[in-house]
Design a protein around this motif. Structure first.
Motif, mmCIF file in Angstrom:
data_model
loop_
_atom_site.group_PDB
_atom_site.id
_atom_site.type_symbol
_atom_site.label_atom_id
_atom_site.label_comp_id
_atom_site.label_asym_id
_atom_site.label_seq_id
_atom_site.Cartn_x
_atom_site.Cartn_y
_atom_site.Cartn_z
ATOM 1 N N UNK A 18 0.842 -1.199 0.000
ATOM 2 C CA UNK A 18 0.000 0.000 0.000
ATOM 3 C C UNK A 18 0.878 1.251 0.000
ATOM 4 N N UNK A 19 0.343 2.328 -0.610
ATOM 5 C CA UNK A 19 1.064 3.597 -0.669
ATOM 6 C C UNK A 19 0.104 4.694 -0.219
ATOM 7 N N UNK A 20 0.557 5.546 0.670
ATOM 8 C CA UNK A 20 -0.261 6.669 1.138
ATOM 9 C C UNK A 20 0.612 7.919 1.174
ATOM 10 N N UNK A 21 -0.039 9.057 1.275
ATOM 11 C CA UNK A 21 0.661 10.342 1.334
ATOM 12 C C UNK A 21 0.508 10.894 2.737
ATOM 13 N N UNK A 22 1.619 11.248 3.341
ATOM 14 C CA UNK A 22 1.596 11.794 4.700
ATOM 15 C C UNK A 22 1.028 13.202 4.666
ATOM 16 N N UNK A 23 0.119 13.502 5.588
ATOM 17 C CA UNK A 23 -0.502 14.813 5.644
ATOM 18 C C UNK A 23 0.384 15.839 6.312
#
Length: 92
Positions: A18-23
């Motif tokens: 999984x890949x997410x973008x840090x806020x």
């Protein structure tokens, strides 16, 4: 900044990452998509935010309704039936 999750072994030959973008400023992470790794290659599947697409559609429809209503109120599509116009039509 991208954050990659722990690899997940879905089956014998498929691994998912999984890949997410840090806020920023204490905002939560947002999912970006997943990498699917197989023996024959790697594929990228983006995460789609359906609620954002729905909001864009609703706003577009609302804007079209407002513009159409303003056009009809400014100059209605039906013929002008005022007394002056009807008197002019009788003379012809």
């Amino acid at each position: 900044m991208l954050v990659f999750g722990e690899p997940y072994q879905a089956s014998d030959d498929i691994t998912i990452v999984t890949v997410s973008r840090k806020g920023w400023d204490q905002r939560p992470e947002r999912p970006i998509g997943i990498y699917t790794i197989r023996a024959d290659g790697t594929t990228w599947t983006p995460a789609v935010d359906a609620s954002r697409h729905a909001l864009i559609g609703v706003c577009t429809g609302f804007a079209a309704a407002v513009i159409g209503s303003l056009a009809v109120l400014r100059r209605p599509p039906w013929p002008e039936l005022t007394e002056r116009v009807m008197a002019g039509a009788r003379r012809r």
